[in-house]
Design a protein around this motif. Structure first.
Motif, short mmCIF file in Angstrom:
data_model
loop_
_atom_site.label_atom_id
_atom_site.label_comp_id
_atom_site.label_asym_id
_atom_site.label_seq_id
_atom_site.Cartn_x
_atom_site.Cartn_y
_atom_site.Cartn_z
N SER A 1 0.83 -1.21 0.00
CA SER A 1 0.00 0.00 0.00
C SER A 1 0.87 1.26 0.00
O SER A 1 0.46 2.30 -0.51
N ILE A 2 2.07 1.14 0.54
CA ILE A 2 3.00 2.27 0.55
C ILE A 2 3.72 2.38 -0.79
O ILE A 2 3.82 3.46 -1.37
N ASP A 3 4.23 1.26 -1.29
CA ASP A 3 4.93 1.22 -2.57
C ASP A 3 4.54 -0.06 -3.32
O ASP A 3 5.01 -1.14 -2.95
N PRO A 4 3.70 0.04 -4.35
CA PRO A 4 3.21 -1.17 -5.04
C PRO A 4 4.31 -2.04 -5.65
O PRO A 4 4.11 -3.24 -5.84
N SER A 5 5.47 -1.46 -5.95
CA SER A 5 6.53 -2.26 -6.57
C SER A 5 7.36 -3.02 -5.53
O SER A 5 8.15 -3.90 -5.89
N LEU A 6 7.18 -2.70 -4.26
CA LEU A 6 7.96 -3.34 -3.19
C LEU A 6 7.22 -4.57 -2.68
O LEU A 6 6.03 -4.51 -2.36
N THR A 7 7.93 -5.70 -2.63
CA THR A 7 7.32 -6.94 -2.13
C THR A 7 7.78 -7.19 -0.70
O THR A 7 8.71 -6.55 -0.20
N TYR A 8 7.14 -8.17 -0.08
CA TYR A 8 7.49 -8.54 1.30
C TYR A 8 8.94 -8.98 1.40
O TYR A 8 9.68 -8.54 2.28
N LYS B 1 6.03 -9.94 14.26
CA LYS B 1 4.87 -9.61 15.10
C LYS B 1 4.81 -8.10 15.33
O LYS B 1 3.75 -7.48 15.19
N VAL B 2 5.95 -7.51 15.67
CA VAL B 2 5.99 -6.07 15.94
C VAL B 2 5.75 -5.27 14.66
O VAL B 2 5.03 -4.27 14.66
N LEU B 3 6.34 -5.73 13.54
CA LEU B 3 6.14 -5.05 12.27
C LEU B 3 4.66 -5.04 11.88
O LEU B 3 4.13 -4.02 11.44
N ALA B 4 3.99 -6.19 12.04
CA ALA B 4 2.57 -6.27 11.70
C ALA B 4 1.74 -5.36 12.61
O ALA B 4 0.80 -4.71 12.14
N ASP B 5 2.10 -5.30 13.87
CA ASP B 5 1.39 -4.43 14.81
C ASP B 5 1.58 -2.96 14.44
O ASP B 5 0.63 -2.17 14.46
N LEU B 6 2.81 -2.60 14.07
CA LEU B 6 3.07 -1.23 13.63
C LEU B 6 2.28 -0.91 12.37
O LEU B 6 1.73 0.19 12.23
N ALA B 7 2.25 -1.83 11.43
CA ALA B 7 1.55 -1.62 10.17
C ALA B 7 0.07 -1.35 10.39
O ALA B 7 -0.53 -0.52 9.71
N ALA C 1 7.98 4.98 8.00
CA ALA C 1 9.37 5.41 8.21
C ALA C 1 10.32 4.21 8.12
O ALA C 1 11.42 4.31 7.54
N ILE C 2 9.91 3.08 8.66
CA ILE C 2 10.74 1.86 8.59
C ILE C 2 10.88 1.40 7.15
O ILE C 2 11.97 1.01 6.71
N VAL C 3 9.78 1.47 6.38
CA VAL C 3 9.83 1.10 4.96
C VAL C 3 10.79 2.02 4.22
O VAL C 3 11.59 1.57 3.37
N GLY C 4 10.75 3.31 4.54
CA GLY C 4 11.67 4.27 3.91
C GLY C 4 13.12 3.93 4.20
O GLY C 4 13.98 4.00 3.30
N GLN C 5 13.42 3.56 5.42
CA GLN C 5 14.80 3.17 5.78
C GLN C 5 15.21 1.91 5.05
O GLN C 5 16.35 1.80 4.57
#
Length: 120
Positions: free
Chosen positions: A71-78, A95-101, A110-114
């Motif tokens: 949803s943030i960047d359609p070209s970026l995969t898991y 678990k923490v990443l999903a909770d943040l999302a 911000a984490i995705v940007g990094q």
């Protein structure tokens, strides 16, 4: 010396099994023999499914992370996102990443940007 009968112990054992079978359907909650079978099988399922629950939750977290990343960047995969996290040296579990999302999208963004910056 008088004879000792084991009725008290047997009754207690039966009561324990019947109590454990509370909520089971029909004879499985009332008759000792079928209740014993039902309780034994229920315990087997409970043991097996403690492991399965961990698998299921990990899969759920991965799906949530993947949806949020796309949803943030359609070209970026898991998988590319996880690779970017490793390159950036960010050690946050799924678990923490999903909770943040779900609950804090700005922090997740911000984490995705990094992670994206580390991949370039």
């Amino acid at each position: 010396m008088s004879r000792v009968k084991g009725g008290t112990v047997t009754h207690a054992r039966h009561r324990k099994v019947i109590k454990a079978a509370k909520g089971h359907y029909g004879a499985r909650s009332r008759l000792f023999k079928t209740a014993t079978q039902s309780v034994d099988k229920a315990q087997q399922y409970a043991t097996r499914d403690r492991k399965n629950r961990k698998r299921t939750f990990r899969a759920l977290w991965i799906q949530r992370i993947n949806a949020a990343v796309r949803s943030i960047d359609p070209s970026l995969t898991y998988s590319r996102f996880i690779n970017g996290l490793n390159l950036a040296g960010i050690e946050v579990d799924r678990k923490v990443l999903a909770d943040l999302a779900v609950h804090e999208p700005s922090a997740f963004e911000a984490i995705v940007g990094q992670a994206q910056a580390a991949m370039k």
